[in-house]
Structures are given as C-alpha cells and as structure tokens.
Design an enzyme around this catalytic site. Sequence first.
Site, PDB file in Angstrom:
ATOM      1  N   ARG A 127       0.975  -1.319   0.038  1.00 25.36           N
ATOM      2  CA  ARG A 127      -0.123  -0.098  -0.055  1.00 25.36           C
ATOM      3  C   ARG A 127       0.952   1.407  -0.163  1.00 25.36           C
ATOM      4  NH1 ARG A 127      -4.697   0.615   4.608  1.00 25.36           N
ATOM      5  NH2 ARG A 127      -3.017   0.639   5.997  1.00 25.36           N
ATOM      6  N   ARG A 160       2.966   4.152   4.729  1.00 20.96           N
ATOM      7  CA  ARG A 160       2.767   4.301   6.309  1.00 20.96           C
ATOM      8  C   ARG A 160       3.428   3.557   7.019  1.00 20.96           C
ATOM      9  NH1 ARG A 160      -3.570   3.317   7.186  1.00 20.96           N
ATOM     10  NH2 ARG A 160      -2.696   2.427   9.004  1.00 20.96           N
ATOM     11  N   ARG A 171      -0.638  -5.779  13.906  1.00 21.80           N
ATOM     12  CA  ARG A 171      -2.217  -5.389  13.937  1.00 21.80           C
ATOM     13  C   ARG A 171      -3.335  -6.357  13.611  1.00 21.80           C
ATOM     14  NH1 ARG A 171      -0.605  -1.399   9.202  1.00 21.80           N
ATOM     15  NH2 ARG A 171      -2.823  -0.834   8.984  1.00 21.80           N
TER      16      ARG A 171
HETATM   17  P1  ADP Z   1      -5.882   0.130   9.678  1.00 26.39           P
HETATM   18  O1  ADP Z   1      -7.475  -0.106   9.512  1.00 26.39           O
HETATM   19  O2  ADP Z   1      -5.368  -0.119   8.127  1.00 26.39           O
HETATM   20  O3  ADP Z   1      -5.165  -0.701  10.627  1.00 26.39           O
HETATM   21  P2  ADP Z   1      -6.129   2.905  10.712  1.00 26.39           P
HETATM   22  O4  ADP Z   1      -5.754   3.752   9.819  1.00 26.39           O
HETATM   23  O5  ADP Z   1      -7.722   2.628  10.966  1.00 26.39           O
HETATM   24  O6  ADP Z   1      -5.498   1.609   9.786  1.00 26.39           O
HETATM   25  O7  ADP Z   1      -5.533   2.785  12.206  1.00 26.39           O
HETATM   26  C1  ADP Z   1      -4.108   3.136  12.133  1.00 26.39           C
HETATM   27  C2  ADP Z   1      -3.782   3.175  13.576  1.00 26.39           C
HETATM   28  O8  ADP Z   1      -4.275   4.061  14.379  1.00 26.39           O
HETATM   29  C3  ADP Z   1      -4.148   1.574  14.570  1.00 26.39           C
HETATM   30  O9  ADP Z   1      -3.371   0.913  14.289  1.00 26.39           O
HETATM   31  C4  ADP Z   1      -4.417   2.250  15.992  1.00 26.39           C
HETATM   32  O10 ADP Z   1      -2.974   2.477  16.580  1.00 26.39           O
HETATM   33  C5  ADP Z   1      -4.892   3.800  15.488  1.00 26.39           C
HETATM   34  N1  ADP Z   1      -6.274   3.836  15.741  1.00 26.39           N
HETATM   35  C6  ADP Z   1      -7.122   4.000  14.657  1.00 26.39           C
HETATM   36  N2  ADP Z   1      -8.185   3.896  15.016  1.00 26.39           N
HETATM   37  C7  ADP Z   1      -8.495   3.687  16.229  1.00 26.39           C
HETATM   38  C8  ADP Z   1      -9.411   3.376  17.300  1.00 26.39           C
HETATM   39  N3  ADP Z   1     -10.782   3.340  17.079  1.00 26.39           N
HETATM   40  N4  ADP Z   1      -8.976   2.696  18.475  1.00 26.39           N
HETATM   41  C9  ADP Z   1      -7.633   2.553  18.882  1.00 26.39           C
HETATM   42  N5  ADP Z   1      -6.541   3.056  18.043  1.00 26.39           N
HETATM   43  C10 ADP Z   1      -6.968   3.229  16.742  1.00 26.39           C
END
Ligand code: ADP
Length: 217
Positions: A127, A160, A171
């Site tokens: 990505r 990223r 993750r």
């Molecule tokens: P993806 O869905 O690809 O893992 P995101 O952009 O949604 O990526 O999230 C990236 C990071 O941001 C997560 O790994 C976490 O550390 C943080 N994060 C995002 N949304 C949340 C949430 N709702 N609760 C806790 N941490 C979050």
Amino acid sequence: MNLILLGAPGAGKGTLAKDLAKIFGIPQISTGDMLREAVAAGTELGKKVKDIMDSGALVPDDLVNAIVREKLARPECHNGFIFDGYPRTKSQAESLENLLKEDGKKIDAVILLEVPKEIVVKRLTNRRICPHCGRIYNLITMPPSKEGICDGCSSKLITRDDDKEEVVTRRYEVYLERTAPLIEFYKQREILFTITVQNGDEDVTQMVLNVLKRVRK
Ligand code: ADP
Ligand code: ZN
C-alpha cells in the site's frame, strides 16, 4: 444513513468508505486518518499516540472516544456518517452507542468486510498513500500512473510507518483479539451485514450497495 465499516486492517474499509461517502454525500470518519493528522501536526494528542500507532497497538479508548465525540457534534455529520476504523473495542462500541442515544440516533448498519489474511497482508505491504489528498494506491493492483506520484494531486506517495511487515502482523493480531468480538456485539443488535471477499477482485462497493437496499433508515 449511519454506517460502521468493520474488518481487519487492509480489508478495504478506507477505499470503501470513500466510495460510499461520495455516493451518499455523507462524511467518512476515519479515526486512523484523524490520529495521523494529529501526529503530522505535532499536537499534544499526536505526541501521545505516535509511538503507540507505530507499534501497531491501539490508542487508548478515551482518547479516541473524545475525538469521535467532537467530530459527531459538527454540522457535516448531522445527516449521516461512515465510520472507518471505529469502534475497534467493545468499550468504544458502547461509548458510541451512548453518544448516539443522547441525540436520539443509532447505527443503521454495520458492514463486515471478511477478507482472507493472505490478501490483507499482501495489500498492506504494497500500500502507498498520498499524504496530501488521502488517496490510496496498491503497487500491484492499483498503481499510480506515474511511479511514486499521486494521480489526483501530484504529491509524492508515502508508505505508512505501520505498513511494515512485522507491524502488519501485529495489527492483525490486535484486530482478532480486540475488534473481532464486535462482530458478535452487532450481530446481537441485528444490524450486521457480512461481505465476503474471496480473491480481492470483487466490486465490494457494488456488493455493499446491494446489501444496503435492505436496510431501513
Ligand atoms: P488500519 O485499519 O489499516 O489498521 P487505521 O488507519 O484505521 O488503519 O489505524 C491506524 C492506527 O491508528 C491503528 O493501528 C491504531 O494504533 C490507531 N487507531 C485508529 N483507530 C483507532 C481506534 N478506533 N481505536 C484505537 N486505535 C485506533
Ligand atoms: Zn493526492
């Protein structure tokens, strides 16, 4: 329409959310994007969450719940919204439910994107994103027309920090442990709709639009 997109990292929530936001004319609410913006801007919140995000762990519920509360109060969210990456824990789901209840609102549908692990890992490591306009590319399936450059705004594309392979695996584990229990949570509320992706070539947006025809607002 008030929607939640649920699924592992790399399941395609971000791309789908952008499509649906355009089609329905309602905002995408990505807590991940909002947190990354805070990190980039160097705010107090950004300083608190940077290391947590880079490690692939979840940001504490109270911090995320607070940014969601603030966002939902804005006029642009009054006619509906699409959550992408929130809620991610049971406590976040409960907080959201209470927050919406205060306004006499509710979630109309939760779309679960079920995607095989091999596909999500491949997608995340390939990505690239545009830091300027947020467009998402994939070096294999959706490359930009000019290498390393955004088609939309000509900015330089980036990877990223948390899309490195070790962090991606972490993750995914966090998703299984903390977020997957929400599937049962929303099943019980009878608002869960599952979209099964088998090879990653499906027109997921069209599949979701078909499903949403059955949802009463
Ligand atoms: P993806 O869905 O690809 O893992 P995101 O952009 O949604 O990526 O999230 C990236 C990071 O941001 C997560 O790994 C976490 O550390 C943080 N994060 C995002 N949304 C949340 C949430 N709702 N609760 C806790 N941490 C979050
Ligand atoms: Zn761009």
